[in-house]
Scaffold this active site. Structure first.
Site, PDB file in Angstrom:
ATOM      1  N   TRP A 149      35.172  43.485  44.539  1.00 18.80           N
ATOM      2  CA  TRP A 149      35.298  43.014  43.159  1.00 18.80           C
ATOM      3  C   TRP A 149      34.875  44.130  42.214  1.00 18.80           C
ATOM      4  O   TRP A 149      34.339  45.157  42.656  1.00 18.80           O
ATOM      5  CB  TRP A 149      34.433  41.756  42.946  1.00 18.80           C
ATOM      6  CG  TRP A 149      34.898  40.948  41.774  1.00 18.80           C
ATOM      7  CD1 TRP A 149      34.257  40.809  40.572  1.00 18.80           C
ATOM      8  CD2 TRP A 149      36.115  40.207  41.669  1.00 18.80           C
ATOM      9  NE1 TRP A 149      35.009  40.022  39.730  1.00 18.80           N
ATOM     10  CE2 TRP A 149      36.146  39.644  40.379  1.00 18.80           C
ATOM     11  CE3 TRP A 149      37.180  39.973  42.528  1.00 18.80           C
ATOM     12  CZ2 TRP A 149      37.209  38.856  39.931  1.00 18.80           C
ATOM     13  CZ3 TRP A 149      38.233  39.190  42.081  1.00 18.80           C
ATOM     14  CH2 TRP A 149      38.241  38.637  40.805  1.00 18.80           C
ATOM     15  N   ASP A 205      33.664  46.466  32.587  1.00 15.45           N
ATOM     16  CA  ASP A 205      33.629  45.704  31.334  1.00 15.45           C
ATOM     17  C   ASP A 205      33.787  44.211  31.621  1.00 15.45           C
ATOM     18  O   ASP A 205      33.975  43.798  32.770  1.00 15.45           O
ATOM     19  CB  ASP A 205      34.733  46.186  30.384  1.00 15.45           C
ATOM     20  CG  ASP A 205      36.115  45.769  30.861  1.00 15.45           C
ATOM     21  OD1 ASP A 205      36.307  45.542  32.085  1.00 15.45           O
ATOM     22  OD2 ASP A 205      37.015  45.661  30.035  1.00 15.45           O
ATOM     23  N   GLU A 208      36.632  43.030  33.617  1.00 19.44           N
ATOM     24  CA  GLU A 208      36.566  43.392  35.029  1.00 19.44           C
ATOM     25  C   GLU A 208      37.657  44.384  35.421  1.00 19.44           C
ATOM     26  O   GLU A 208      38.198  44.341  36.518  1.00 19.44           O
ATOM     27  CB  GLU A 208      36.643  42.124  35.901  1.00 19.44           C
ATOM     28  CG  GLU A 208      35.731  41.022  35.395  1.00 19.44           C
ATOM     29  CD  GLU A 208      35.629  39.819  36.313  1.00 19.44           C
ATOM     30  OE1 GLU A 208      36.652  39.149  36.483  1.00 19.44           O
ATOM     31  OE2 GLU A 208      34.541  39.565  36.846  1.00 19.44           O
ATOM     32  N   GLU A 209      38.007  45.252  34.481  1.00 21.43           N
ATOM     33  CA  GLU A 209      39.106  46.191  34.743  1.00 21.43           C
ATOM     34  C   GLU A 209      38.777  47.622  34.389  1.00 21.43           C
ATOM     35  O   GLU A 209      39.439  48.536  34.868  1.00 21.43           O
ATOM     36  CB  GLU A 209      40.333  45.801  33.884  1.00 21.43           C
ATOM     37  CG  GLU A 209      40.972  44.496  34.253  1.00 21.43           C
ATOM     38  CD  GLU A 209      42.112  44.160  33.312  1.00 21.43           C
ATOM     39  OE1 GLU A 209      42.178  44.727  32.207  1.00 21.43           O
ATOM     40  OE2 GLU A 209      42.938  43.322  33.699  1.00 21.43           O
ATOM     41  N   GLU A 430      42.977  29.551  30.834  1.00 17.42           N
ATOM     42  CA  GLU A 430      42.475  30.862  30.419  1.00 17.42           C
ATOM     43  C   GLU A 430      43.404  31.514  29.399  1.00 17.42           C
ATOM     44  O   GLU A 430      42.965  32.148  28.454  1.00 17.42           O
ATOM     45  CB  GLU A 430      42.323  31.776  31.639  1.00 17.42           C
ATOM     46  CG  GLU A 430      41.695  33.109  31.286  1.00 17.42           C
ATOM     47  CD  GLU A 430      41.436  33.985  32.499  1.00 17.42           C
ATOM     48  OE1 GLU A 430      42.274  33.992  33.417  1.00 17.42           O
ATOM     49  OE2 GLU A 430      40.396  34.660  32.532  1.00 17.42           O
TER      50      GLU A 430
HETATM   51  C1  NOJ Z   1      38.382  37.045  34.209  1.00 17.64           C
HETATM   52  C2  NOJ Z   1      37.787  37.448  32.902  1.00 17.64           C
HETATM   53  O1  NOJ Z   1      38.335  38.691  32.507  1.00 17.64           O
HETATM   54  C3  NOJ Z   1      36.285  37.551  33.011  1.00 17.64           C
HETATM   55  O2  NOJ Z   1      35.729  37.901  31.778  1.00 17.64           O
HETATM   56  C4  NOJ Z   1      35.714  36.239  33.481  1.00 17.64           C
HETATM   57  O3  NOJ Z   1      34.335  36.387  33.672  1.00 17.64           O
HETATM   58  C5  NOJ Z   1      36.368  35.797  34.769  1.00 17.64           C
HETATM   59  N1  NOJ Z   1      37.810  35.810  34.642  1.00 17.64           N
HETATM   60  C6  NOJ Z   1      35.947  34.393  35.164  1.00 17.64           C
HETATM   61  O4  NOJ Z   1      36.305  33.511  34.171  1.00 17.64           O
END
Ligand code: NOJ
Length: 592
Positions: A149, A205, A208-209, A430
């Site tokens: 991850w 960040d 997550e990228e 989302e």
């Molecule tokens: C992806 C999002 O970019 C991240 O900010 C979030 O913590 C996770 N999904 C879980 O919702």
């Protein structure tokens, strides 16, 4: 003002109009819709909260999943608990609790207790006292998530500390100081220690990228340290590190201002995504809103010139979504994470809490009783009131009233977008499609419900607590971060290792990979040996613990004696930068 007890009760009684009835008529009054969606959002959060939530039934108390989406049918795998999502959501639940919803107390206590347990887990980001708190997600049974991850993510501990501080301040004011000292402060203090130690290290960040220094993370760190220092004092403790570090963090925060907007990232790693304009800078000002602050540029308060300019520039970046076609300037449009290069489910609008910003700003202007339009913020205001010029407009003047009312209308436009694109059952996913508004990515996203609730609270004049932002000052002298040393040498005195073998260092910090280790930084490491036939042996026993030199070029000696043993291949190698083959000047390493 919204009656919070009532809001909560709405989730267990059914004397509100049915969603179907509301959605049949698009022109339903916004207030009615918002009240109804608040009801759905509270239920939506609780359905994702163990042990009683419908989608997480029987799991350890306090586990709050990001979403019931489990990776099947093209949905992402979100059936885990994220420190960021759960902390931001519990910030809202604590606000509801403080607002009078006593039934939330056991759920908050459960979550607090669980956080104490999660803090003790070793995980791929490190050990409990060497970086592990930065691991972003945990399994639904409360154990480490070992999958590959984007880690570490350094905003989690700071966001959790903020939520726990909010809760603690209420507990202290209500005669429960002993409970705070016993149950909550031990968790907060670990989070603060992490934040003070890692705030200026790069990481992933919030999306997550991207790897680098994220404005969102740095701003969240600053807030946590400032209010953490104040809480420590209230408890008769001290957080010296919070006090000494927070001015440096504030100083670093200033470097994200470009002159026209806030860039979302500095020190980014070219190997990962990088984007300049990003709505995380908007979410950041929402999170660091201080109801008692002035329109302070340094902390990017929602009514500050810089924050408003950033809102304008960042918002404009999303105008090219098909959904936004034909919407004129000064009217709300659908916003996503960032536009150029967002490939996640195609890159679409998301979350439901944007108007929080504007309502926070409205509150601040009302409190100080004037609105200042500067050259920096002018472009934000001219979209709403084209004739406006730079100046200070005080309460009681028609221009002040006109500006306030224009901002309120603009804010409600964002709520109207949620109303327009939320499906009939009121579920908040989302994302929603940038083409036709249909829901995408994770369904019933906890964070979407929490954002909506928090926006609704702000609209209703419920503002949260001051975090004492005014006490935070930029350093008097020019701020400089810790110097980064560009070379680092490990020497291993192990005469028995033949020249044909290679020796590596593996360690707990990514800076070992790039050899950019800041001075005075604690880390753990181990040596490994590789035989010519590639067989690998790990140094047995505990890790070595070291702190890099106080100044670049200085030597640090770590007393170590190594007894090599048969194969021990634990630890996930992420990168092997180079192999030198030199056995005593070791310049090859990877990070576990
Ligand atoms: C992806 C999002 O970019 C991240 O900010 C979030 O913590 C996770 N999904 C879980 O919702």
């Amino acid at each position: 003002m919204l009656d919070l007890t009532l809001l909560w009760q709405m989730s267990v009684v059914s004397d509100v109009p049915s969603v179907e009835n509301l959605r049949v008529c698009d022109s339903v009054d916004l207030d009615v819709y918002l009240q109804h969606e608040a009801h759905i959002s509270v239920d939506g959060v609780l359905a994702n909260l163990a042990p009683d939530g419908e989608y997480i039934l029987g799991k350890p108390a306090g586990i709050l999943i990001a979403s019931p989406s489990n990776g099947e049918n093209g949905e992402p795998e979100y059936l885990s608990t994220w420190t960021r999502d759960s902390s931001l959501t519990f910030k809202v639940l604590v606000e509801l609790f403080i607002g009078g919803n006593g039934s939330l107390r056991p759920k908050i206590d459960d979550w607090v207790a669980l956080q104490g347990k999660l803090q003790l887990l070793s995980n791929p980001s490190g050990f409990p006292n060497s970086g592990g708190l930065g691991d972003p997600r945990f399994e639904v049974d409360g154990t480490t998530a070992w999958m590959n991850w984007a880690r570490p993510q350094r905003d989690g501990p700071a966001l959790r500390a903020t939520t726990l501080t909010l809760f603690s301040n209420w507990l202290i004011s209500n005669g429960e100081t002993a409970h705070v000292l016993d149950q909550v402060w031990p968790i907060i203090s670990k989070d603060l220690a992490y934040t003070a130690r890692y705030w200026n290290q790069t990481g992933f960040d919030l999306w997550e990228e991207s790897w680098g220094s994220s404005f969102f993370t740095v701003a969240a760190s600053h807030r946590a340290l400032v209010e953490g220092a104040a809480l420590a004092k209230r408890l008769g403790h001290a957080c010296a590190l919070c006090e000494s570090t927070s001015p440096e963090v504030l100083c670093f925060l200033q470097s994200f201002w470009t002159g026209t907007h806030i860039t979302s990232q500095l020190n980014y790693n070219q190997g990962w995504k990088h984007h300049d304009l990003d709505s995380s800078t908007i979410i950041s000002s929402i999170h660091t809103f201080d109801p008692e602050a002035n329109c302070d540029d340094a902390t990017l308060q929602p009514c500050s010139s810089r924050a408003l300019a950033n809102l304008k520039v960042t918002t404009e970046d999303f105008r090219s979504y098909k959904l936004n076609e034909g919407i004129s300037l000064g009217k709300a449009i659908a916003l996503g994470r960032y536009n150029a290069g967002d490939e996640y489910y195609g890159g679409n609008p998301c979350t439901s809490g944007w108007p929080r910003w504007l309502h926070a700003a409205i509150h601040q202007w009302k409190r100080i009783q004037y609105i200042t339009v500067t050259d920096v913020s002018l472009s934000f205001f001219t979209d709403l009131v084209p004739s406006i010029r730079p100046g200070r407009y005080t309460k009681g003047t028609p221009t002040y009233d006109n500006l306030l009312s224009a901002v309120r209308t603009y804010a409600d436009g964002f709520f109207a977008i949620v109303q327009k694109y939320t499906p009939q059952n009121g579920d908040l996913a989302e994302q929603f499609s940038k083409v036709d508004g249909s829901p995408l990515s994770a369904r019933k996203l906890t964070w979407s419900y929490a954002s909506f609730l928090s926006a609704k609270l702000r609209r209703d004049g419920i503002l949260g607590q001051s975090w004492n932002s005014a006490s935070s000052k930029l350093p008097a002298t020019q701020c400089v971060g810790r110097p980064i040393c560009t070379s680092l040498t490990f020497s291993l005195l192990a005469d028995s290792i033949p020249e044909s073998e290679q020796v590596y260092v593996v360690g707990s910090v990514d800076q070992l990979v790039t050899v950019d280790l800041p001075t005075d930084m604690p880390f753990e490491f181990k040596f490994i040996r590789k035989w010519p036939n590639q067989e690998t042996r790990w140094q047995p026993g505990s890790n070595f613990v070291a702190t890099s030199a106080a100044n670049c070029g200085e030597k640090v000696t770590v007393n170590s004696s190594v007894e090599w043993q048969p194969d021990q291949t634990s630890g996930a190698a992420r990168t092997i930068i180079m192999t030198s083959g030199a056995r005593r000047a070791i310049r090859a390493w990877f990070v576990w």
